[in-house]
Design an enzyme around this catalytic site. Structure first.
Site, PDB file in Angstrom:
ATOM      1  N   GLY A 218       0.820  -1.198   0.000  1.00  0.00           N
ATOM      2  CA  GLY A 218       0.000   0.000   0.000  1.00  0.00           C
ATOM      3  C   GLY A 218       0.856   1.249   0.000  1.00  0.00           C
ATOM      4  CB  SER A 219       0.027   4.703   0.964  1.00  0.00           C
ATOM      5  OG  SER A 219      -1.046   4.814   0.055  1.00  0.00           O
ATOM      6  CB  THR A 220       4.275   1.616   3.646  1.00  0.00           C
ATOM      7  OG1 THR A 220       4.162   0.375   2.927  1.00  0.00           O
ATOM      8  CG2 THR A 220       3.291   1.626   4.806  1.00  0.00           C
TER       9      THR A 220
END
Length: 485
Positions: A218-220
C-alpha cells in the site's frame, strides 16, 4: 560364454556397480547431510542425551531444557510460549527442530556444530557433561511485549529494527502458537497438536513477519517512489505534481482515484512533501509513470527488494514485478498491483531513511556462548547497501515527519519526541477489507528504532480500516518501549 549369459553378467555387474556407488554416496558423500537432518531420529536420540543450549532474551531464557525422568532425559520448554514462538521455533523429538532459532541454529544449540568441536573433545577428556551452546538474541523484551499487546487478537505482524546496526528488536506474528505442545514427550499428543496446527486456516505456524504469503505494501511504498524522485535530480520535496481527484491512465479506461475522490490541492496541484503527508494516490501514480519502470525498480532494489536474506531464519524476498506497462507502473508506485513485501522489508526501508540512506543487514543473533560463557560467535553490524544519499534521506525524514505532524499518521505522535512515519491501506482481494500498514522511526533525527506494522483485513476495524487508525498506535507503543517513553 554365449550371448545371453554375457548380457546377464553385464546386467549383474551394472547392478553391483550401482549398489557400490549408492552405498559410497550414502556413507561418505551424503553422510553429514543425513546426520544433520532435523528429523533424523538417531541424531535426535544422541542430542537428547545432552542438555540443549538456551535461547536468551535480555539474559532470560525463552527456550530451555529441563531434566526429565523418561528415556529422553531432557524436555524442551518455552517459558513465554506464544510471545516468542516465531522467534524460537520449536524442538520436537517427533518432528525435529523447526522454524525460528531452533531450526536455524540447531547445530549450535544441540552441540553438534563444528564451532564446538574442541569443546566436545575437552568435555570427553575431562568427563564433563556435554551441552549445547546458548544463543542470545537482539530482541528488546519491552518492544516485543508492546508489539504482542498492540496486535492483540488481530492477524498480522510487527517488526522493529535498530536502524544503525540492523539488530531485530521485535518480531511478532499473529496468530501464534505454543511451541511446548510440540516438545512434549507424549507422542500422541504431539501428533494431534501438529495436525491441528497445520489444519488451522489461520496458519499460526507461519511467520508473517518474514515469510508466508507476502503483502501488498500500500501507501508505505510511496517512500520508495519519493526516494526515486528525489534521487533522480528532477524533483525536490517542494516540486509541484499533478494531484487531480482521479488520474487518467494510458492503455485503460479505468482511472486511478484518490481515496476521498477529491483533488490533493488547489488547481489539481500538490507538492511532493504534501502528497506524502496526505498520501495522494494520483500524484504518486503520475510520478511513477514519469520516472519510468527501470528507475522505480532500481530504487526498490537499493532498499533490499529481491535480496535473499537470513536473520538467520530465511526471509522470503520481497518483489517488484518486471515488465510493467504504464498503468501497472502507476499502481505499483502506490504499493499496489503485484508489489509484494514482508513487514521486515518495510521496516528496512524506514530504517534506511533513518540511517542516512544506509541499509543495514538485519540480524537476530547477538551472541553465541558455551556453557562456561566463552563467546563462540558474535555477529557484527554489516552494511547491505546505500539506498539513497544522506541528503535524500534527510528530505525523506522531513517529509515523513510531516505525515505524523500534519498528515495521515497523527496517531503515532509521541509527546516530546519527533516521529517520522508513513501510513498504508492496501487493497488485496475483492470483497475483503484492506490491510492496514504503518512504518515509522523515532527520534526522527537520531533514530533508535524503526518499526513496520501490518494488520490483516483491517483487524477489528474491518472495512473502516486505515493505516493511521489501526496500525499507527501499535507502532507508537513499540517505539515508546524502545526509547523509554
Amino acid at each position: 560364454m554365449n550371448a545371453p549369459l554375457r548380457r546377464l553378467s553385464m546386467v549383474v555387474a551394472l547392478l553391483f556397480s550401482a549398489l557400490l556407488i549408492s552405498s559410497t554416496m550414502i556413507q561418505f558423500v551424503d553422510a553429514q547431510a543425513l546426520q544433520n537432518r532435523p528429523d533424523n531420529r538417531r541424531t535426535l536420540l544422541a542430542t537428547y542425551a545432552r542438555e540443549r543450549g538456551q535461547i536468551l532474551v535480555g539474559g532470560s531464557p525463552v527456550a530451555k531444557s529441563v531434566a526429565s525422568k523418561d528415556e529422553l532425559k531432557w524436555l524442551r520448554t518455552y517459558p513465554q510460549g506464544k510471545l516468542y514462538a516465531h522467534v524460537t521455533g520449536f524442538y520436537s523429538f517427533t518432528y525435529g527442530a523447526g522454524g525460528g532459532i531452533e531450526g536455524a541454529e540447531n547445530s549450535l544449540l544441540s552441540g553438534s556444530s563444528d564451532k564446538l568441536f574442541y569443546r566436545r573433545v575437552t568435555d570427553i577428556l575431562t568427563g564433563r557433561d556435554q551441552t549445547g551452546a546458548s544463543v542470545e538474541l537482539t530482541i528488546n523484551a519491552k518492544a516485543q511485549a508492546a508489539a504482542e499487546k498492540g496486535l492483540g487478537g488481530q492477524r498480522g505482524a510487527v517488526v522493529a529494527l535498530d536502524p544503525s546496526t540492523g539488530q531485530v528488536l521485535a518480531l511478532v506474528s499473529h496468530p501464534s502458537y505454543d511451541p511446548s505442545v510440540l516438545s512434549s514427550h507424549d507422542t500422541s499428543s504431539v501428533v494431534k497438536a501438529w495436525k491441528d496446527l497445520n489444519a488451522d486456516p489461520t496458519r499460526p505456524m507461519v511467520d508473517r513477519a518474514i515469510a508466508g504469503n507476502l503483502y501488498p505494501p500500500g501507501s508505505t511504498f510511496k517512500i520508495v517512489t519519493s526516494a526515486a524522485a528525489l534521487e533522480s535530480g528532477k524533483f525536490t520535496e517542494e516540486s509541484l505534481l499533478p494531484g487531480p481527484a482521479q488520474l487518467d491512465l494510458p492503455l485503460t479506461s479505468t482511472p486511478l482515484p484518490n481515496d476521498d475522490r477529491r483533488p490533493c490541492g488547489p488547481n489539481n496541484k500538490v507538492t511532493l512533501k504534501r502528497a506524502l503527508e496526505i498520501s495522494c494516490n494520483t500524484a504518486f501514480g503520475w510520478l511513477g509513470m514519469d520516472l519510468g519502470a527501470d528507475a522505480f525498480r532500481a530504487q526498490a532494489a537499493k532498499f533490499g527488494m529481491g535480496d535473499r536474506l537470513s536473520i538467520p531464519m530465511n526471509v522470503t524476498p520481497s518483489s517488484v514485478p518486471a515488465d510493467l506497462n504504464a498503468p501497472q507502473l502507476a499502481q505499483s508506485a502506490i504499493g499496489q498491483y503485484d508489489v509484494r513485501v514482508t513487514p521486515l522489508q518495510v521496516a528496512m526501508i524506514a530504517a534506511a531513511v533513518a540511517n542516512r540512506g544506509v541499509v543495514m543487514r538485519p540480524y537476530l543473533v547477538k551472541k553465541v556462548t558455551s556453557s562456561d560463557l566463552e563467546v563462540i560467535d558474535e555477529p557484527q553490524p554489516e552494511q547491505l547497501s546505500q539506498a539513497v544519499s544522506a541528503q535524500t534521506a534527510a528530505a525523506l525524514t522531513r517529509m515523513m515527519q510531516g505525515v505524523v505532524e500534519n498528515g495521515t499518521g497523527t496517531a503515532a505522535q509521541i509527546s516530546g519526541v519527533d516521529v517520522a512515519g508513513k501510513t498504508g491501506t492496501a487493497q488485496h482481494q475483492k470483497g475483503k477489507p484492506p490491510h492496514a500498514w504503518f512504518t515509522s522511526f523515532a527520534p526522527a533525527n537520531d533514530a533508535k528504532v524503526a518499526v513496520a506494522v501490518v494488520v490483516e483485513d483491517g483487524g477489528t476495524a474491518g472495512n473502516e480500516a486505515a493505516g493511521g487508525r489501526v496500525a499507527a498506535p501499535i507502532a507508537k507503543s513499540v517505539m515508546e518501549a524502545v526509547i523509554g517513553k
